[in-house]
Scaffold this motif. Structure first.
Motif, mmCIF file in Angstrom:
data_model
loop_
_atom_site.group_PDB
_atom_site.id
_atom_site.type_symbol
_atom_site.label_atom_id
_atom_site.label_comp_id
_atom_site.label_asym_id
_atom_site.label_seq_id
_atom_site.Cartn_x
_atom_site.Cartn_y
_atom_site.Cartn_z
ATOM 1 N N VAL A 64 0.960 -1.174 0.161
ATOM 2 C CA VAL A 64 -0.071 -0.058 0.159
ATOM 3 C C VAL A 64 0.943 1.186 -0.072
ATOM 4 C CG1 VAL A 64 -1.816 1.171 1.284
ATOM 5 C CG2 VAL A 64 -1.753 -1.448 1.027
ATOM 6 N N ARG A 65 0.854 2.144 -0.964
ATOM 7 C CA ARG A 65 1.535 3.219 -0.975
ATOM 8 C C ARG A 65 0.491 4.357 -1.013
ATOM 9 N NH1 ARG A 65 6.826 1.842 -2.634
ATOM 10 N NH2 ARG A 65 7.001 -0.515 -1.876
ATOM 11 N N SER A 66 1.049 5.872 -0.989
ATOM 12 C CA SER A 66 0.222 6.732 -1.178
ATOM 13 C C SER A 66 1.073 8.109 -1.897
ATOM 14 C CB SER A 66 -0.129 7.431 0.265
ATOM 15 O OG SER A 66 0.797 8.084 0.939
ATOM 16 N N PHE A 177 -12.102 1.366 19.873
ATOM 17 C CA PHE A 177 -13.003 0.050 19.707
ATOM 18 C C PHE A 177 -12.857 -0.297 18.116
ATOM 19 C CE2 PHE A 177 -16.425 -2.423 18.592
ATOM 20 C CZ PHE A 177 -16.499 -3.649 19.431
ATOM 21 N N LEU A 178 -13.143 0.854 17.323
ATOM 22 C CA LEU A 178 -12.998 0.646 15.781
ATOM 23 C C LEU A 178 -11.986 0.448 15.351
ATOM 24 C CD1 LEU A 178 -15.333 3.686 15.151
ATOM 25 C CD2 LEU A 178 -15.956 1.352 14.972
ATOM 26 N N TYR A 179 -10.705 0.863 15.808
ATOM 27 C CA TYR A 179 -9.457 0.767 15.545
ATOM 28 C C TYR A 179 -8.944 -0.595 15.878
ATOM 29 C CZ TYR A 179 -4.142 1.217 15.292
ATOM 30 O OH TYR A 179 -3.078 0.934 15.257
ATOM 31 N N PRO A 201 2.458 2.316 10.251
ATOM 32 C CA PRO A 201 1.322 2.903 11.109
ATOM 33 C C PRO A 201 0.324 3.570 10.532
ATOM 34 C CG PRO A 201 3.667 3.509 11.926
ATOM 35 C CD PRO A 201 3.927 2.921 10.459
ATOM 36 N N GLY A 202 -0.910 3.134 10.898
ATOM 37 C CA GLY A 202 -2.220 3.872 10.306
ATOM 38 C C GLY A 202 -2.760 2.988 9.128
ATOM 39 N N VAL A 203 -1.807 2.129 8.555
ATOM 40 C CA VAL A 203 -2.343 1.285 7.282
ATOM 41 C C VAL A 203 -2.489 0.033 7.714
ATOM 42 C CG1 VAL A 203 -1.954 0.613 4.983
ATOM 43 C CG2 VAL A 203 -1.223 2.832 5.927
ATOM 44 N N GLN A 204 -3.733 -0.739 7.880
ATOM 45 C CA GLN A 204 -4.012 -1.992 8.372
ATOM 46 C C GLN A 204 -4.497 -2.868 7.276
ATOM 47 O OE1 GLN A 204 -7.085 -1.230 11.052
ATOM 48 N NE2 GLN A 204 -5.863 -1.087 12.990
ATOM 49 N N ILE A 226 -7.228 2.758 6.235
ATOM 50 C CA ILE A 226 -6.493 3.735 6.413
ATOM 51 C C ILE A 226 -6.946 4.776 7.580
ATOM 52 C CG2 ILE A 226 -5.477 5.795 5.524
ATOM 53 C CD1 ILE A 226 -4.912 3.239 3.906
ATOM 54 N N CYS A 227 -6.233 4.579 8.573
ATOM 55 C CA CYS A 227 -6.532 5.341 9.994
ATOM 56 C C CYS A 227 -6.051 6.776 10.006
ATOM 57 C CB CYS A 227 -6.241 4.307 11.143
ATOM 58 S SG CYS A 227 -6.487 2.589 10.951
#
Length: 319
Positions: A64-66, A177-179, A201-204, A226-227
């Motif tokens: 996963v990239r951005s 909870f959502l995370y 971090p932040g990409v599950q 993506i968190c």
């Protein structure tokens, strides 16, 4: 472009659809996660009708990239130029064009051109980018062709809705909870198993087994989430979908105010029409499939929302 060697790639495909229809699909970046498998999420930052600036998360060679990008739209010329302001590694620069050429009544040709550079022209990085560009570009053209050629029906295949609950508890606990999707098995009734990787971090990356209900066997799905903890948002896209669903994106958002918290679950779905009768039985049609998915996905979302509510409010009571 910088001083490194410029690598170029060009792809094209013939489409049995008017040029304006094809151009319209390409022009709306916000819909890309539903029509391009490699696109995970688009955060539009600015749009004035001509210049579209956005950040996009996408898959490339399994990762996963951005990238932060902007595009210049030429509706009259059915042409879009794009430039990645902050390219995804290992690219140093990345740019290109989309061009739609009318080829007669109801027919067009779609062309996608890329040019990029890599630091020191490292062979391994060049090979990686060429593979990612080739794989994603060919898939995108095929998917755009498929969706453009059913342009008369596609609106009926798109489904969007949201559910919400009010919570009298801390927004941070709702978000936690959502995370914490890895903890959902045993807590969320329809979730049998959840395997979570978070290499960045932040990409599950989530592999999930869920109960479908009735006599339907458990279903396996895979998703990217993506968190955004500071904004209390989690956006997600299924990269492996269950029957009836061609593409599925969504968002969890936690909105605090003076009296409590509103938690919202949003869904956008592109139905797979070929599955309707196979899944729902002979004679089933698209409206029935829409109603079925609205009920199923909504029920599952509300179950999660209610559990997030209980998690946050129970913590307050225990204090």
């Amino acid at each position: 472009m910088s001083g490194e060697r410029v690598h170029r790639a060009s792809y094209e495909i013939d489409v049995t659809a008017p040029a304006g229809v094809v151009y319209g699909l390409i022009a709306d970046t916000t819909q890309w996660p539903l029509i391009a498998a490699s696109s995970i999420h688009v955060e539009r930052l600015d749009f004035d009708g001509v210049v579209d600036r956005f950040r996009m998360w996408f898959t490339a060679n399994g990762s996963v990239r951005s990238a932060l990008s902007h595009r210049t739209l030429d509706a009259a010329g059915t042409r879009i130029e794009f430039l990645q302001e902050l390219p995804a590694a290992p690219a140093v620069t990345m740019a290109g064009t989309w061009t739609v050429e009318a080829r007669g009544a109801g027919r067009s040709r779609l062309r996608l051109e890329h040019e990029f550079t890599v630091a020191a022209d490292r062979p391994g990085d060049v090979a990686w980018l060429l593979l990612a560009t080739d794989t994603n570009s060919r898939a995108e053209l095929e998917q755009l062709k498929e969706n453009a050629e059913r342009w008369r029906e596609i609106d009926g295949l798109l489904l969007g809705f949201e559910d919400s609950v009010r919570v009298h508890g801390p927004a941070e606990l709702v978000y936690d909870f959502l995370y914490g999707v890895a903890d959902w098995p045993g807590r969320v009734p329809h979730v049998v198993r959840a395997e979570v990787r978070e290499d960045v971090p932040g990409v599950q990356r989530v592999r999930m087994i869920t109960r479908a209900g009735g006599d339907v066997p458990p279903q396996a799905t895979e998703s990217v989430r993506i968190c955004f903890p500071h904004a209390s948002r989690i956006v997600h896209k299924q990269t492996r979908t269950p029957p009836l669903i061609e593409a599925h994106t969504g968002e969890w958002s936690v909105l605090p105010d003076e009296t409590g918290v509103t938690v919202i679950s949003q869904h956008s779905v592109l139905l797979r029409a070929a599955d309707v009768e196979r899944v729902l039985g002979p004679g089933a049609d698209v409206p029935r499939a829409r109603a079925h998915l609205r009920e199923k996905l909504g029920r599952e979302s509300v179950a999660v929302l209610e559990l997030a509510k209980r998690h946050a409010e129970s913590a307050i009571r225990s204090l």
